[in-house]
Design an enzyme around this catalytic site. Structure first.
Site, PDB file in Angstrom:
ATOM      1  N   ASP A 173      -3.121   5.851   6.507  1.00 40.33           N
ATOM      2  CA  ASP A 173      -3.508   6.452   7.645  1.00 40.33           C
ATOM      3  C   ASP A 173      -3.857   6.463   8.635  1.00 40.33           C
ATOM      4  OD1 ASP A 173      -3.124   9.779   7.862  1.00 40.33           O
ATOM      5  OD2 ASP A 173      -5.405   9.881   6.613  1.00 40.33           O
TER       6      ASP A 173
ATOM      7  N   GLU B 100       0.265  -1.104  -0.125  1.00 36.94           N
ATOM      8  CA  GLU B 100       0.352   0.056  -0.405  1.00 36.94           C
ATOM      9  C   GLU B 100       1.034   0.968  -0.483  1.00 36.94           C
ATOM     10  OE1 GLU B 100      -2.523   1.633  -0.481  1.00 36.94           O
ATOM     11  OE2 GLU B 100      -4.224   1.535   0.885  1.00 36.94           O
ATOM     12  N   ASP B 101       0.345   2.699  -0.829  1.00 38.80           N
ATOM     13  CA  ASP B 101       1.399   3.479  -0.676  1.00 38.80           C
ATOM     14  C   ASP B 101       0.663   4.666   0.976  1.00 38.80           C
ATOM     15  OD1 ASP B 101      -1.501   3.912  -0.606  1.00 38.80           O
ATOM     16  OD2 ASP B 101      -1.191   5.462  -2.454  1.00 38.80           O
TER      17      ASP B 101
HETATM   18  P1  5GP Z   1      -6.845   5.631   5.718  1.00 38.42           P
HETATM   19  O1  5GP Z   1      -5.230   4.918   6.482  1.00 38.42           O
HETATM   20  O2  5GP Z   1      -7.340   6.433   6.169  1.00 38.42           O
HETATM   21  O3  5GP Z   1      -7.790   4.209   6.029  1.00 38.42           O
HETATM   22  O4  5GP Z   1      -6.487   5.573   4.149  1.00 38.42           O
HETATM   23  C1  5GP Z   1      -5.495   5.851   3.450  1.00 38.42           C
HETATM   24  C2  5GP Z   1      -5.855   6.067   1.708  1.00 38.42           C
HETATM   25  O5  5GP Z   1      -5.400   7.870   2.299  1.00 38.42           O
HETATM   26  C3  5GP Z   1      -4.241   6.210   1.927  1.00 38.42           C
HETATM   27  O6  5GP Z   1      -4.498   4.476   0.328  1.00 38.42           O
HETATM   28  C4  5GP Z   1      -4.642   7.402   0.171  1.00 38.42           C
HETATM   29  O7  5GP Z   1      -5.216   7.740  -0.763  1.00 38.42           O
HETATM   30  C5  5GP Z   1      -5.283   8.586   1.440  1.00 38.42           C
HETATM   31  N1  5GP Z   1      -4.467   9.218   2.205  1.00 38.42           N
HETATM   32  C6  5GP Z   1      -4.075   9.068   3.714  1.00 38.42           C
HETATM   33  N2  5GP Z   1      -3.016   9.787   3.454  1.00 38.42           N
HETATM   34  C7  5GP Z   1      -2.941  10.601   1.982  1.00 38.42           C
HETATM   35  C8  5GP Z   1      -1.831  12.046   1.854  1.00 38.42           C
HETATM   36  O8  5GP Z   1      -1.095  12.616   2.737  1.00 38.42           O
HETATM   37  N3  5GP Z   1      -1.931  12.265   0.097  1.00 38.42           N
HETATM   38  C9  5GP Z   1      -2.169  11.018   0.057  1.00 38.42           C
HETATM   39  N4  5GP Z   1      -1.879  11.162  -1.456  1.00 38.42           N
HETATM   40  N5  5GP Z   1      -3.140  10.140   0.336  1.00 38.42           N
HETATM   41  C10 5GP Z   1      -3.915  10.123   1.265  1.00 38.42           C
END
Ligand code: 5GP
Length: 178
Positions: free
Chosen positions: A105, A101-102
């Site tokens: 968060d 995963e990139d």
């Molecule tokens: P979570 O962990 O909150 O469920 O979601 C993670 C997703 O939020 C990531 O896959 C990405 O799409 C998006 N995301 C969270 N922080 C960032 C950020 O700093 N930049 C970008 N481009 N996407 C983010």
């Protein structure tokens, strides 16, 4: 446009070096007889995954598969309940799997996705993320390999977008709201 690019937080050279190190760790831990299924989460992680797998040694049986998911919620918050747009091509039953995963968060999307994949009975299920915004975690999620821990600021580049833009940047940069 209400956003503009800010400073570089991770340069292409720093990213490339860390990607090599992560591949080294993954290869060291891998079961050489069983091989690995590397599952990329589209779209962001595709950039990271293609660099990562090319640093893995030739002797490992490496398979690549992709999934496309979206989490229900509004534009600023993820609910963590994921909907599959594009599923894996092959079964992961009995396989050693690494989800790539990139960025993680809140952790809600990844933890729901891992639950889904766990139900498919892989032999093992690990997680490799390029970026970890650890301060924002709302649910515990096991990250086995992490590129960089970063602070809570929005970043783009190297696969990460802002409303569809800037995925193609070679460096990872902050975004400034104007
Ligand atoms: P979570 O962990 O909150 O469920 O979601 C993670 C997703 O939020 C990531 O896959 C990405 O799409 C998006 N995301 C969270 N922080 C960032 C950020 O700093 N930049 C970008 N481009 N996407 C983010």
């Amino acid at each position: 446009m209400p956003y503009k690019l800010g400073e570089v937080i991770l340069s292409r050279e720093v990213i490339a070096q860390r990607v090599k190190e992560l591949a080294g760790e993954i290869a060291r831990d891998a079961d050489k007889d069983k091989g690995l299924v590397v599952v990329g989460i589209l779209t962001g992680a595709a950039f990271f995954l293609t660099d990562l797998v090319r640093e893995l040694p030739e002797y490992l049986d490496v398979r690549v598969d992709f999934m496309s998911v979206a989490s229900y919620g509004d534009s600023t918050k993820t609910s963590g309940v994921v909907r599959i747009f594009h599923d894996l091509k092959s079964s992961i039953e009995g396989k050693n799997v690494i989800v790539v995963e990139d960025i993680v968060d809140s952790g809600l999307t990844l933890s729901h996705l891992l639950g889904l994949l766990e139900n498919r009975n892989p032999a093992s299920l690990k997680v490799c993320v390029l970026l970890d915004k650890y301060e924002r975690r709302q649910t515990e999620v096991k990250v086995d390999y992490c590129g960089f821990r970063i602070e809570d600021k929005f970043v783009v580049g190297y696969g990460l977008d802002c409303a569809g833009m800037w995925r193609h940047l070679k460096d990872i940069k902050y975004v400034i709201e104007e």
